[in-house]
Each structure stands twice: as C-alpha cells, then as structure tokens.
Design an enzyme around this catalytic site. Structure first.
Site, PDB file in Angstrom:
ATOM      1  N   HIS A 171      -7.870  -4.294  -7.554  1.00  0.00           N
ATOM      2  CA  HIS A 171      -7.656  -3.612  -6.274  1.00  0.00           C
ATOM      3  C   HIS A 171      -8.901  -3.743  -5.407  1.00  0.00           C
ATOM      4  CE1 HIS A 171      -5.042  -0.965  -3.980  1.00  0.00           C
ATOM      5  NE2 HIS A 171      -6.090  -0.208  -3.659  1.00  0.00           N
ATOM      6  N   ARG A 209       0.796  -1.222   0.000  1.00  0.00           N
ATOM      7  CA  ARG A 209       0.000   0.000   0.000  1.00  0.00           C
ATOM      8  C   ARG A 209       0.832   1.278   0.000  1.00  0.00           C
ATOM      9  NH1 ARG A 209      -4.913  -0.889   4.409  1.00  0.00           N
ATOM     10  NH2 ARG A 209      -5.613  -2.914   3.695  1.00  0.00           N
ATOM     11  N   TYR A 244     -18.639  12.585 -12.936  1.00  0.00           N
ATOM     12  CA  TYR A 244     -18.596  13.802 -13.756  1.00  0.00           C
ATOM     13  C   TYR A 244     -17.266  13.973 -14.484  1.00  0.00           C
ATOM     14  CZ  TYR A 244     -22.616  15.023 -10.840  1.00  0.00           C
ATOM     15  OH  TYR A 244     -23.817  15.020 -10.198  1.00  0.00           O
TER      16      TYR A 244
END
Length: 1118
Positions: A169, A123, A213
């Site tokens: 993931h 990570r 968006y």
C-alpha cells in the site's frame, strides 16, 4: 482568451518556434483552420534578441515517446522563434506536422472518470464478495504473512504498518494505521477483525495511541472467515505496486463480511453506507436463500391457503387433495419423502406448490409481478429482521429496513436505550440513565450538547448531568427536577439531540469491477456466487494435490512389490540422476495413460513429468519417491500405511469429483461451513426493533400531560390555566376573581382537563328550511282564512318547515389553547376554530382517547338525551361535523313576528329553541344522573339508552313541567357493587334516617351558592321520561346549578372514607372559589344545604367543576 479546444499531442516533438510569428485576431479566427487557431501570438513592437531556447517534450497520455533527434540537438533552424512560437514536428519518417484536437469537456470527462474509477475501485468502496476495501485487505494479508495469528503473541502496530506500506500500500502511514485501528474497535465493527492491545480509541472520539505503543494480532473469526482457504488457490493473486510480490485480489470469505460488519466510504460522485448485522441471523438468511432461491411463503396468502384446504377437502377425488391429505396424515414413509417431491395446482390468487422433504412440509405460492421482491424480503426479515449495531440501541419500525433491503437505499431511525431510576422516594426525584447510544454517535459530544441545551433553556426539567461510564459499560445519568415527567424530558432529548438519529443506508459495492447499488437479495446472491467459485477452486486444487499424491503412493507400492528388481536397477547406476533415468528407461515398454478428463469445467492435469509407462507404470516423480524411501519404510507395516493412504486418497478424490459435479453439494457445504462459524462465533442481538414505535416525534410528545383548568365565557373567550392558579379556600368565602372580562360578558363554563386531551366544542347552528316560502304562504293564509286553517295545523306546518337546529362539534387538543395568567382576558375561539360571526359554543367536553365501547351522552336544555358512539367523533374535520339535530318550537307571537319581519330583515331572524348544554363520556354499564333546575333527579343505566346516529335529536329524558334541565353526570360502573341495593325496592324514608351515609354521594350546587351531599343510595333507579325524585328542595326564586358524583373511586377518598376531591365554583361575574368536598356536609334529599360561596356582588353560580387534590403540586418545582 479562452478556447473551446485544447491540444492533444501524439509522438511529436514540440519546440518553441523561432520563425516568423503571425497575428491572430478573433475577427479572422473563423477563416483559420482549427489546428492553427490554438496558437495565439502577437507581433512585438521591438526586435527581440535571439537566444537559445530549451526544447519542450510532448507526452501522450497512454505512452511516452522519445523526442526527435532534432529536438535533442536544439538546432537553430528548427523553426523556433523569439516570440515563443510553437511548432509541432513529427518523428523521423513523417513529412507533415499533425495536431490532434479534442474537446475540453471530453478531455475533462475522460480524465475525471479515470480518476473517479481509480478512487472508487482502489480506495473508497468495498468489494461485495469479501466486504473489504483494498487497504483493509492488505492489512489482513500482511498480518497473515507475518504469522500474527490469534494464538501468537502480539506485535507492534508499527511493524504491521511498515509491512503494509513497504509491500502493498504505497500511501501514508496515517491512513493505514487508522484503518487498522478501526478494525480493532468493538464499537465500530459488529465483529472486530483485529485483536488490539493498548489504547485503540473510545466511543468519545478519543484518538488511539501512537502505533509505536499499540500491539495487534488477528482475531480467530478473521482467520476462520477470511484467511482459511487462502492457500488453496481459491482467489487470484496480482502483482503489487512495484511488481516485486503478489497480493490477493480478494480474500476467500466464508460469510458476507460486507453485511456482517458494514462499511462506509465517500468516493468521487458516489458514497456507500452499509449497516452491520448479526452473524447468526446472517447465516440464517443465507440458508433461506440457499434452500429457497426463487419463491417464498407470504402471510398475505394465508387465507387463500385455508380456503384452498377447504376446496380440496370438498373434492375428495381431486388428485391434489389426495396427495395433500396423504401428506398431512403422514402416509408417505421416509423412503418416499427423502427426495423432495411437489405438486402444483392453481387456486385463489396464483399458482400454489406443496413441497415435501426431510425437514417437513412447505406450502407456498410464487409471487407475481412486483410483489415478488417484497414477499421474498418478508421471508428474509423473519430470519434477519434488521441491522444489529455494535453500540446497541433501539430501531424504530421496519419500514426503513424493508425499503433498504428492497432498493439498497433507506433511512433507519435509531434511539439510545434508556432507563428511569428513582433517586429519592420522598421528593419523587428521578433520573434518566442512558445505557446505549445510536451507532456512530460521539458520547462526549452528546453529553456536551445536552448541557448546552439546558443552559439555553431549550431542555427543561434537568437539574444535573454526569457521565459515569467505565469498563463495565456505558452509564450517563441525567437527574431531573422534582415533578418533571421523565417521558417528556426523554422525548425532548430525542427531538433535540443525537440520542435519536437516523442511519442513511446506501448499499453500494464493487461487483465485477464496477460500483453497483444492490438490495439484500442481490448482495447475498453475489456472495453465494463468489463462494461457489471459491469452493470449486478449492476442490479442484485439493483434487490435483490428491491425484499427485496418489500417483506417488501408487509408484511406491509398485516399488515395494518389486523391491529386488528396483534395487538391482539402482545398484547398476552411479548417481541419482542415472538411477531415475534407468528406472524410467527400463520401464518404458508400454503406452502412456491418458490424462484425467475435465470435471464441470475444472481440468485437473497431471504434470508432463508424470507420464506413466506400462511395465511398472512408473514416472519420474515416482522414481524420485522410490529413491527417497529410507530402509525403515521397507517393512510390511509401512507398506500397509501406504496402502491405507492410497485408499483414503481414492475416497477423497471420489468425494471431490462428486462435489465438483453437483451444485447442490456445493451449496450444502457453504451452509455447513457458515453454520459452524455461527455456532462458534455467534452472539445475541444487541439492537432491538420496536415495531410499534413511531420514528417521528410529534408536538404532543414533548408536552407534559398535566391537569389544567379551562374557562369559557359567553362571548367565546377561552383560557387555559394551571390548577394552582386558584388556591384552596374555606367554605363560605367570597373567592378570587378569574380576571378581566369583556363588557357584558359572563362566565359560561369551567372544566378540568389534561393537556393531551381532545377538547370537543359543541355549538348550535340554526338552518332555515327550503320550505320557508310555503310557510309564509300558510301564515298569510291563516290571516285571511282564520276559520279554515286552525292554529294546530299551522304550528305543525311551521314545526316541519320553519327551522332546524344542528349541534356542530369541533375538536382540538388542549395544549393548542394558549396558557395565560388568571388576570388575562383569554383567547377568542375564532382564532382556534372555524367559527362564523355570532356562532356560540354551548358546551365543551374533554376526551382522553376514543375507545370503541364508550359513548357520548348528550343532554339538551329542554330534556332531550341521546347516546352516540365515541368513535363517531374520532375524525372531525376542521369545519366540524354534526353532533345532534334539534327542532325549534314556534309560538303564535313568533308567527306574527315572522310576518312583520319577512320583507325587512328575515336573514337576521333568530327563533328561540333548544340548546345542547351537557356532554359526558359513559359506557353501557355506567349510571347516568340527570337533574332539573327545580331539583328533580333521575338515576338510570346508560344501557337503557339506544345508541343513535349523529344526525338525530334523541329521546325525552325527563318530564319537565315548566322546568329546564340543570346538569348531568355519569357514575362509573366500578361502584355498582356498592349500589346493588338500588335494584331492590327500598323505601327512601329509611335512607333519610341516616342509616346509609357512605360514599358515593351526589353533590348539589344551587345558583344561590348553597350546596350539599346526598348519598347516592337515597335515589332509586327510575326510567327515563319520568318526573324523577326530589333531590334538592329549593326556594321558588332559586334554581339548581350543577350536580356531580363524588367519592366514587378509591383515589378520590381518604382512609377515613371522606372524599379527597375539590370543588371549583365560578360565578357569573368571574369570581372563582376552590373548596374541599369533604367540607360540604352530608344531608337528606329534602334539606336546603350549606353555604359554599358568598355571592354578595358576584351574581349567581354559573358553573362548577371537580378537581383532584394532586393538582396542587403541578408547576411547583422549577
């Protein structure tokens, strides 16, 4: 109850025991086995009802075992009891129950380390080789798989996030989308990896729009740098989280992306923070490491190299000399220098090498010991001087950069880039424009912080602040008040806000599956090793593809050459499979060809179905290719194409084999590909480095350097006031009181300085000689034998052994003196300096900076003068240093006084002597004007004085016949053109007729409050140790108080030629009068002057100082 051990159960089935429980007390715990001590049970007071209990499964950490059949059935006779007793039962086939004890700290350590390593590798920390964390790598690979190249249309970010979550993931969508957004922000990455379309946040920490968006696609740099070689088997692919697909463990980066874009992350017990760098400079540093992996050129050996050349030239028969001279003269031709040659020889500090190649000549010395890394970094810094932040800014100094590149940890100071613009020329109002801010600084938070500090009165001089940033760039306007110094306001901003911040570097990355702290060279070397393996694997993959294709092309050519036979064989078969079998079978009359040999560890195998046979040398692959040929391929033109392709493949195979066999060619290819990226995607540096800038802001940096007034009293009280404390008055007025003074205290000195000046304080320290006993013996001898020892001999002995006065000098900044009002008493000097009781300051002088070619001219009350280099006072310790040494004269009355007081209070004896009164700055080309209390004047060049040391007395400046020195001033060399006639023998009587009354002038001030201006041209140059010329004709009961040179610079005169300066007069009682110099009339040397200040009850004039007229504006604008 706490226990130091815990259970670690293996393949056992754990059931709640129903058998007889046992009591467990701490007192008997020591006698029980450790495996039994873990069970703590208490006998109940009442009989509990028996009830069925659900069995408990025990799991091992590394594997899960099936529960035993007895546990599944839950039999009543399995040993479980009503009190929750625990019984460990082994699997079938074992007799005795077994418990595996383990220490708590060991189990916690192993579990914590497993979790920590999972976070580190999976990570938080980036891989050194491609510079990416797993989430970033998966995002880029998913976009590559979706076909979102730089030439394709944008796609919704939600589509990309879903692809990443579903395939690679298995974490939250917020983490994936935030990582995607950061890779598209040009203020977060030096070279963004994703091209975003929509609102992707701002430098004001505004969040990005929702992923439904926004749209995205890959940048062209990302494709060229990270994804180009992905399809050539250059990296390993590993299964994803559900083993349904494959994902790359690394991306085949062509540049060290970890240094290009940097990285930051916080893991478990470890963190990383790597600054970004410029792409072009990174490629240059990589090229330096490729060409010179071991040694370096260090500038500290330049002098040794010069001496080396001289040594070689002085020995013409030296082989190294002949070699080097021939190289420098250009004797070797291109054929001899195409292959790098070198010569080694020892000289100076180490072992030198001379290298000759196509690029020229390089001479270097491999460093020894611990200096090797420092010298290598010095060479790398020439090509990559430091980080290049995407937000720009100024990097202060390179010490932090060098420490970071050396050890992997360091602290880099970054300032925002600012400009100063003039808003109004009339009111002289200016504004500070912030154009760039430090990396990772929130602009809106910075503006809010500045406004908050202004409201809290921590930041002064700011009238308004507004943010005018737009699409064209950043622009934060900070308007200043009238009269505010922009540099001081800017230093306060650096000190109190994030406009100057530090970037703490901690270059930790994952290398070989382990986190490692590395410096610059280690990071570059790790990337080069990885890139070399990528090149080798790519070349091996291309070689296998080329061999396979060449094998097929050779079979097609054989088939075209034997077309009729091949057609006959094919026509006899009934299917494709039979045709292939027939071709291979009919051709099976030879021995097999041996597979290709391995090349530098990379084996390129021909598949098993490509076994070539002897007659036509056809294999199954070749037979299939022949069957797939269409009729149009049977023409001669098509055959020629196959032949050309075979030749091209042969050349390609040869080049690939040569590449795989040479590390040098691999590094050359790495450099070539990196340079191509530099030329295509390189950009100028945004962050600039100020090597002379100081990263630490001192107290002086935030204090305005304005003009101030200093007053000193006889008892050592010092005050600092603003120049506008005393308003301008007319000539001949009484003046204004300077404030309260102690009883029997008088005004001693009054000077004008600036707040940044060094104030030199001079005091007199009387040191009694060690020969005092001899002196007393001589005095007693003089009383007993008056005829033997004469007065002259006694005085000589006293002069040599009685006492010596030493002028001690202290130094302190002017702003260290507390500023106070006019009516305040002042600050005692003992609070500022290391003064003992009774010690008195006799002179103070301001020094703006210590320049090499400047001197301090010192004048004593008795007329001794000397010149000392200003550099001698640049480092003054707190206890002071000696400035001048004086001799105390002793008369006969002092001798008798000495004898009378020898047995009583000798320690309190004070012998009257000389005092250091005036100290001025000068240069050799300047003129010095000396004046006595009776009005005699000497003007001479400072160069006529020989520079002396600090512990000397000096020479006689003027012959004083019952007189004392009154003042001294320095005439700058800038006015010597106007004083050329002083070197000529012009009679003073012509000047008295008023034929030359222009500037500069000598301004005389008497103790009675009178004064005048006399043209400097009225005084001819005269040597020291003379009587001098009469400059002021004074009454017998009046003495001269001060002499100044006025009107000697253009800034001090008006357009009409009059002086624009002002004169501040201070009386003994502390009354101050400030008048214009131009109001003082110009008169001859013999005149008496005009009234400057009325001294009805103020005593006499104690001191006078000049002040500029511009000082009136200081402090007016608040």
């Amino acid at each position: 109850m706490a226990f130091s051990t815990m259970l670690r159960l293996g393949s056992s089935s754990v059931l709640l025991a129903r058998g007889r429980p046992f009591l467990f007390f701490p007192a008997i715990s020591a006698s029980l086995p450790s495996s039994r001590r873990v069970f703590v049970e208490l006998r109940p007071l009442s009989t509990a009802s028996r009830r069925a209990v659900r069995p408990v499964r025990a799991k091992r950490r590394d594997r899960e075992e099936e529960p035993s059949s007895a546990a599944k059935q839950g039999r009543a006779d399995d040993g479980s009891g009503p009190n929750g007793g625990v019984l460990v039962k082994e699997r079938s086939g074992t007799r005795d129950a077994r418990i595996v004890p383990t220490e708590l700290h060991t189990e916690a350590k192993e579990s914590y380390m497993a979790y920590a390593m999972s976070v580190l590798v999976g990570r938080a920390l980036p891989d050194v080789r491609d510079g990416l964390k797993p989430v970033h790598r998966r995002i880029l690979y998913a976009m590559h798989e979706l076909g979102l190249s730089s030439r394709k249309p944008f796609k919704k970010c939600a589509r990309v996030v879903g692809e990443v979550l579903g395939k690679f993931h298995p974490h939250g969508d917020t983490a994936v989308y935030d990582s995607l957004v950061r890779m598209a922000q040009d203020f977060s990455l030096r070279c963004p990896l994703i091209n975003g379309h929509g609102n992707f946040g701002s430098i004001d920490a505004d969040p990005a729009a929702a992923m439904r968006y926004t749209e995205c696609r890959l940048q062209a740099l990302t494709e060229a740098m990270l994804l180009t070689d992905l399809d050539f088997n250059t990296v390993d692919f590993v299964p994803n989280f559900d083993n349904s697909q494959k994902e790359p463990s690394l991306l085949p980066a062509r540049l060290p992306n970890l240094l290009l874009n940097g990285s930051s992350g916080i893991a478990v017990g470890m963190a990383t923070n790597i600054p970004p760098h410029n792409l072009g400079e990174l490629v240059d540093a990589l090229s330096v490491l490729i060409h010179n992996p071991e040694a370096t050129v260090s500038m500290i050996y330049f002098l040794d190299f010069c001496a080396l050349l001289w040594e070689l030239v002085s020995k013409p028969f030296n082989s190294a000399c002949l070699f080097l001279c021939s190289v420098l003269m250009g004797l070797p031709n291109s054929a001899t220098i195409r292959t790098i040659a070198h010569v080694d020889f020892s000289f100076g500090r180490g072992f030198w090498k001379v290298y000759i190649g196509d690029n020229g000549i390089r001479v270097f010395m491999p460093s020894l010991g611990n200096d090797d890394r420092d010298d290598y970094l010095q060479e790398l810094l020439e090509y990559m001087p430091g980080p290049d932040f995407p937000t720009g800014g100024l990097i202060l100094g390179n010490s932090g950069i060098l420490e970071t590149y050396k050890s992997g940890r360091g602290r880099i100071i970054v300032r925002g880039k600012t400009d100063v613009e003039m808003l109004d020329e009339k009111s002289k109002r200016s504004a500070i424009i912030i154009k760039e801010i430090p990396y990772q600084t929130n602009k809106s938070a910075l503006v809010e912080k500045i406004a908050e500090l202004v409201e809290q009165k921590i930041l002064d001089g700011i009238s308004d602040i507004r943010d005018e940033s737009d699409r064209s760039g950043m622009r934060v306007v900070i308007e200043l008040k009238r009269g505010s110094d922009p540099s001081i306001v800017l230093n306060n901003l650096y000190r109190h806000t994030a406009l100057q911040s530090s970037f703490s570097c901690n270059m930790v990355g994952i290398l070989d599956g382990q986190p490692k702290l590395m410096g610059l060279k280690e990071l570059l070397q790790a990337f080069l090793d990885f890139r070399s393996s990528v090149i080798e694997r790519r070349a091996a993959f291309k070689l296998s593809q080329a061999l396979e294709r060449k094998h097929i092309i050779e079979g097609i050519i054989i088939g075209l050459d034997n077309l009729d036979a091949i057609i006959n064989i094919i026509r006899k078969t009934s299917s494709n499979t039979l045709a292939i079998t027939s071709l291979v079978k009919d051709c099976a009359t030879g021995e097999a060809v041996r597979p290709l040999d391995c090349v530098i560890g990379v084996i390129c195998w021909i598949p098993a179905d490509l076994v070539v046979l002897a007659k036509y040398h056809l294999s199954e692959k070749q037979a299939e290719a022949l069957l797939d040929i269409t009729l149009r391929k049977l023409t001669l033109l098509e055959r020629k194409k196959f032949v050309d392709e075979a030749e091209s493949l042969s050349d390609q195979i040869s080049n690939l084999n040569e590449l795989l066999s040479s590390k040098k060619l691999i590094f050359q290819l790495i450099e070539k590909e990196a340079i191509e990226l530099k030329h295509k995607f390189g950009s100028p540096r945004r962050s600039f480095i100020e090597y002379s800038g100081s990263s630490q802001l001192e107290e002086i940096d935030v204090i305005p350097n304005v003009e101030m007034l200093l007053t000193l009293s006889e008892k050592g009280y010092l005050k600092r006031m603003k120049p506008n404390t005393f308003t301008l008055q007319h000539r001949g007025t009484i003046g204004k009181s300077v404030g309260k003074m102690r009883v029997n205290d008088l005004m001693s000195d009054f000077i004008v300085c600036h707040t940044h000046d060094h104030i030199l304080y001079f005091r007199i320290d009387i040191l009694y000689s060690d020969n005092m006993a001899v002196v007393v013996w001589l005095v007693n001898l003089w009383f007993n034998l008056k005829g033997i020892l004469s007065n002259a001999n006694l005085c000589s002995a006293l002069d040599a052994g009685l006492c010596n006065d030493k002028g001690i000098v202290y130094s302190a900044r002017a702003y260290k003196i507390p500023e106070c009002s006019r009516t305040a008493t002042g600050t005692p000097l003992v609070q500022l300096l290391s003064l003992s009781e009774g010690e008195r300051i006799t002179s103070i002088v301001p020094v703006s900076e210590f320049i090499d070619d400047q001197y301090l001219v010192m004048l004593t009350l008795n007329g001794y003068i000397k010149k000392v280099s200003l550099k001698a006072f640049s480092a003054i310790r707190p206890s002071g240093i000696i400035a001048i040494q004086l001799v105390c004269p002793v008369n006969c009355a002092d001798i008798f006084f000495l004898v009378m007081k020898w047995n009583d209070s000798f320690d309190m004896l004070q012998v009257p002597g000389d005092e250091l009164k005036w100290v001025r700055l000068c240069a050799d080309a300047d003129l010095v004007a000396l004046a006595s209390q009776k009005g005699m004047v000497i003007v001479n060049f400072c160069s006529k004085l020989r520079a002396l040391g600090r512990k000397t007395r000096g020479v006689i400046s003027m012959k004083l016949k019952g007189d004392k020195m009154a003042s001294m001033d320095v005439i700058p060399a800038s006015i010597q053109k106007d004083l050329q006639k002083l070197s000529e023998n012009i009679y003073s009587r012509l000047l008295l007729l008023g034929k030359d009354l222009g500037p500069p002038w000598l301004l005389f001030v008497s103790e009675s409050g009178h004064g005048k201006r006399v043209p400097l041209s009225a005084f001819r140059l005269s040597n020291f140790n003379r009587v001098g010329l009469l400059g002021y004709k004074l009454p017998p009961d009046c003495r001269l108080a001060a002499v100044y040179v006025v009107g000697f610079s253009l800034s001090a005169t008006n357009e009409d030629g009059e002086s624009d300066g002002q004169l501040v007069l201070v009386s003994q009682s502390g009354t101050v009068n400030r008048i214009k110099v131009r109001d003082i009339s110009i008169q001859s040397r013999a005149s008496r002057g005009v009234i400057l200040m009325r001294l009805e009850y103020a005593g006499k004039i104690q001191s006078a100082s000049l002040i500029s007229a511009s000082a009136d504006n200081v402090g007016d604008d608040d």
